[in-house]
Design an enzyme around this catalytic site. Structure first.
Site, mmCIF file in Angstrom:
data_model
loop_
_atom_site.group_PDB
_atom_site.id
_atom_site.type_symbol
_atom_site.label_atom_id
_atom_site.label_comp_id
_atom_site.label_asym_id
_atom_site.label_seq_id
_atom_site.Cartn_x
_atom_site.Cartn_y
_atom_site.Cartn_z
ATOM 1 C CG HIS A 159 76.161 9.170 12.402
ATOM 2 N ND1 HIS A 159 75.583 8.783 13.307
ATOM 3 C CD2 HIS A 159 77.581 9.042 12.683
ATOM 4 C CE1 HIS A 159 76.255 8.416 14.239
ATOM 5 N NE2 HIS A 159 77.477 8.660 13.850
ATOM 6 C CG HIS A 176 78.503 9.607 17.614
ATOM 7 N ND1 HIS A 176 79.121 8.651 16.800
ATOM 8 C CD2 HIS A 176 78.685 9.419 18.767
ATOM 9 C CE1 HIS A 176 79.858 7.824 17.979
ATOM 10 N NE2 HIS A 176 79.568 8.299 18.977
ATOM 11 C CG MET A 220 80.695 3.558 19.537
ATOM 12 S SD MET A 220 80.226 4.464 18.236
ATOM 13 C CE MET A 220 81.719 4.369 17.353
ATOM 14 C CG PHE A 268 90.487 8.420 13.571
ATOM 15 C CD1 PHE A 268 90.825 7.867 14.599
ATOM 16 C CD2 PHE A 268 90.903 9.591 12.613
ATOM 17 C CE1 PHE A 268 91.834 8.473 15.422
ATOM 18 C CE2 PHE A 268 91.809 10.334 13.517
ATOM 19 C CZ PHE A 268 92.100 9.727 14.850
ATOM 20 N N GLY A 325 86.432 4.760 8.515
ATOM 21 C CA GLY A 325 87.432 3.863 7.404
ATOM 22 C C GLY A 325 88.018 2.603 8.247
ATOM 23 N N GLY A 349 80.303 2.056 12.632
ATOM 24 C CA GLY A 349 81.886 1.824 12.422
ATOM 25 C C GLY A 349 82.138 0.605 11.653
ATOM 26 N N GLY A 350 82.781 0.813 10.494
ATOM 27 C CA GLY A 350 83.019 -0.657 9.703
ATOM 28 C C GLY A 350 81.937 -1.162 9.004
#
Ligand code: DX5
Ligand code: ZN
Length: 224
Positions: free
Chosen positions: A36, A69, A140, A146, A148, A181-182
């Site tokens: 990705h 992306h 998302m 960002f 993390g 994400g996460g």
């Protein structure tokens, strides 16, 4: 029993920026064949990252394919520069973009899979008139920019509603849901149960003590 179509797509955003190729080769040695690539223009999101020449450079010396992306305000400008013989999927955001349908069709004309990405606050009706030209929906589960960050648990019903929308459209078999994400060893099963089948994992792999083991753990989690 393998859950159909499940895949881990490692994001190199949080990998060692001095050794992208080494990180990709490490993943390939673990059987990874999809990377990705998070592209940010410093305008659509408050960060600036990986240019098209880097993708061309990374394509040498690896056999991996890339999903790109595009977190950019003018995706129409960046589809061609990021289309290479290794580009499997190009994922664009519709937010603030006037000609989403045309850009998705251009991605398909080039020979990549067209994907649409929805920010956490973007409603599902952004999908309404592009069902005939998408092959992936990326939801998302953090606000983009960002790696993390913490998983936004409130996105779980959005994943389930997207799955229901895809089933109603009759494209659920050819248009998997991806989440980004996460993602960690706790959140991936929750997203999987809600209907996600492709999982972008960044920090939970590259910030782990042993990234290659972390990658294997994620693959085992979605293919048991
Ligand atoms: C964020 C990017 C994500 C991010 C995922 O804008 O789109 O792909 O790198 O990273 P983690 O898994 O660390 O949240
Ligand atoms: Zn991403």
């Amino acid at each position: 029993m393998q859950t159909p179509l499940c895949k881990i797509s490692p994001s190199i955003l949080n990998s060692d920026w001095g050794d992208f190729r080494g990180s990709i080769q490490m993943l390939e040695q673990q059987g990874c064949d999809l990377i990705h690539l998070d592209v940010m223009d410093g305008h659509f999101v408050p960060n600036l990252t990986l240019g098209p020449d880097l993708l061309k450079h990374l394509s040498k010396g690896t056999t991996a394919r890339f999903e790109v992306h595009l977190m950019v305000s003018e995706p129409e400008k960046w589809v061609e520069p990021y289309f290479t013989d290794r580009t499997e999927t190009i994922l664009i955001h519709p937010e603030g973009v006037p000609h989403v349908h045309r850009i998705l069709e251009r991605i398909r004309e080039l020979g990549a899979k067209p994907g649409i990405v929805l920010n956490p606050g973007t409603p599902l009706n952004a999908l309404d008139w592009v069902g005939d030209c998408i092959e992936q929906v990326l939801l998302m589960t953090v606000n983009p920019g960002f790696g993390g960050q913490k998983f936004i648990r409130g996105m779980l019903p959005k994943i389930a509603q997207t799955r229901d929308w895809l089933v109603r459209k009759g494209i659920d078999a050819t248009c998997p849901i991806e989440v980004d994400g996460g993602m960690n060893l706790e959140t991936v099963p929750e997203a999987l149960n809600a209907g996600a089948r492709i999982f972008v994992v960044g920090a939970a792999i590259f910030m782990a003590d042993d990234p290659s083991k972390a990658y294997r753990d994620f693959v085992r989690l979605v293919t048991k």
